[in-house]
Write an enzyme that holds these catalytic residues in place. Sequence first.
Site, mmCIF file in Angstrom:
data_model
loop_
_atom_site.group_PDB
_atom_site.id
_atom_site.type_symbol
_atom_site.label_atom_id
_atom_site.label_comp_id
_atom_site.label_asym_id
_atom_site.label_seq_id
_atom_site.Cartn_x
_atom_site.Cartn_y
_atom_site.Cartn_z
ATOM 1 N N VAL A 15 0.898 -1.129 0.305
ATOM 2 C CA VAL A 15 -0.223 -0.229 0.276
ATOM 3 C C VAL A 15 0.849 1.041 0.096
ATOM 4 C CG1 VAL A 15 -2.075 1.453 1.417
ATOM 5 C CG2 VAL A 15 -2.118 -1.523 1.432
ATOM 6 N N LYS A 97 -7.456 -1.022 9.465
ATOM 7 C CA LYS A 97 -8.358 -1.614 9.915
ATOM 8 C C LYS A 97 -8.494 -2.339 11.252
ATOM 9 C CE LYS A 97 -6.817 -4.472 7.337
ATOM 10 N NZ LYS A 97 -6.710 -4.994 5.816
ATOM 11 N N GLU A 121 -10.490 6.215 5.072
ATOM 12 C CA GLU A 121 -11.103 6.106 4.642
ATOM 13 C C GLU A 121 -10.466 4.166 3.763
ATOM 14 O OE1 GLU A 121 -13.897 7.016 3.018
ATOM 15 O OE2 GLU A 121 -13.993 4.985 2.657
ATOM 16 N N GLY A 179 -0.562 -10.193 -2.675
ATOM 17 C CA GLY A 179 -0.369 -9.332 -2.187
ATOM 18 C C GLY A 179 -1.852 -8.746 -1.449
ATOM 19 N N GLU A 182 -4.170 -11.400 4.097
ATOM 20 C CA GLU A 182 -3.253 -10.149 5.748
ATOM 21 C C GLU A 182 -1.880 -11.272 5.908
ATOM 22 O OE1 GLU A 182 -4.638 -7.564 6.936
ATOM 23 O OE2 GLU A 182 -5.217 -7.761 5.115
ATOM 24 N N ASP A 193 -10.977 -9.999 9.618
ATOM 25 C CA ASP A 193 -11.003 -8.438 8.708
ATOM 26 C C ASP A 193 -12.582 -8.284 8.395
ATOM 27 O OD1 ASP A 193 -8.635 -7.338 6.944
ATOM 28 O OD2 ASP A 193 -10.442 -7.733 5.853
ATOM 29 N N LYS A 197 -14.183 -4.047 9.577
ATOM 30 C CA LYS A 197 -14.740 -2.998 8.264
ATOM 31 C C LYS A 197 -16.377 -2.888 8.573
ATOM 32 C CE LYS A 197 -10.920 -4.862 4.601
ATOM 33 N NZ LYS A 197 -10.972 -5.110 4.278
ATOM 34 N N GLY A 295 -5.370 -4.287 -2.584
ATOM 35 C CA GLY A 295 -4.341 -4.230 -4.037
ATOM 36 C C GLY A 295 -3.912 -2.760 -3.615
HETATM 37 N N1 HSE Z 1 -6.740 -8.437 3.647
HETATM 38 C C1 HSE Z 1 -7.645 -7.675 2.452
HETATM 39 C C2 HSE Z 1 -8.747 -8.053 1.656
HETATM 40 C C3 HSE Z 1 -6.966 -6.470 2.316
HETATM 41 O O1 HSE Z 1 -7.942 -9.094 1.700
HETATM 42 O O2 HSE Z 1 -9.337 -7.822 1.459
HETATM 43 C C4 HSE Z 1 -7.605 -4.997 2.299
HETATM 44 O O3 HSE Z 1 -8.447 -4.609 3.404
#
Ligand code: HSE
Length: 398
Positions: A15, A97, A121, A179, A182, A193, A197, A295
């Site tokens: 990122v 997050k 964001e 990529g 996580e 994850d 969110k 990404g």
């Molecule tokens: N590992 C997370 C996903 C990355 O696959 O959405 C983005 O938050």
Amino acid sequence: MKDKLKLGLFGYGIVGQGLHDVLNSNNGLRAEIVKICVKDKSKKRRIPMDYFTYDKNDLLNDPKINLIVELIDDADEAYSIVTTAMKHGKDVVTANKKMVAEHLQELVELQEETQTSFLYEASTCGSIPIIRNLEEYYDNELLYSVRGIFNGSSNFILSKMFNDGNEYADVLKEAQELGFAETDPSLDVDGIDAKYKLVIITLHAYGLFIDPDAVFTLGISKISKYDINYAREKGFKIKLVPTVTKLNDTDIGMFVLPRFISSGKYLYNVDYEYNGVVAEAAFSDKQFFYGKGAGGHPTGSAVLSDISACTYDYKYEYKKKNQHSVRRYSTDMLVEIYLRYYQKYDIEDIKFQSVSEYYYGNNHNYLIGVINLKDLISIQEKLKTRDIFIVNTGRKFD
Ligand code: HSE
């Protein structure tokens, strides 16, 4: 209005580099990276080494730097960086997050105390500007629900299994190589994850701070060919769909579960690393946001948008929190589920309110029925250890 943003960047991974590219191709923004703090001294970097430091204080104590952009993996270290930065009067943009969701109330209070901007964001659904939309567009809307595909890696895995017939373990590896996943991919496939969110979205949609540990969460890691075959026969795809929904005037319910999606639905064609968010509201009705959820460049674009917002001192106002219309998170909520299992003893403590369909086969069994979420929450840890798979049917029932 700031003359020029002087950025201190933490992290130069996928990122961080994505953001650098995005910044470099932008002519209008008055922002410049002053220094980048990274952990790994042995890694070869693609830009001159005098940009880099290994000491976080070089950024946090530099009075020239007025904005800290935090893009590291380690949520505890990110928390320390972000809180110190705000206490030093610096604005903060982050994509973390886990860190945001786990400390949301405290971070919002610190932002108010320090009068800094604290924007995130990029933490939620990559390039989709869902936080800003919930803040600004839906600020006075009566939202019935927000749900969607918030995790690109698990969606990538499900799409590859459904569309291309690939094996779970192979596609998980591919998501890691690309990529999206996580560092600990169980965060993706176990729905954790996506839960972070959902917690962030819930604050902006309904104004409540929710402890992530209190949200019922089951992911996709136990999916089997039987589940895929079942879905296919019925014309469904299986997607991991975190959901927050109004239960009545004052209460909301929420959970993270796979869900059957039929071909007419918005989320049906959200495949691979793409994310999608469906917001249902009283007046605007159903709206759908679609875009890349993971990404370097897509996430970098969301970071860029927050950096740009800092030039005009933009802050989230947490309007729903201040309206106090939703007051409670309730786990007392009925959901219809498909439950695939192998051993009868694995489901003996799962209380169904009613069962509408069951199948006992040579290789596997399943039930479809209505459960109360609070009964599932009481055995959540046990459920995670069993070879069962649960899918929200998404059907309305009486
Ligand atoms: N590992 C997370 C996903 C990355 O696959 O959405 C983005 O938050």
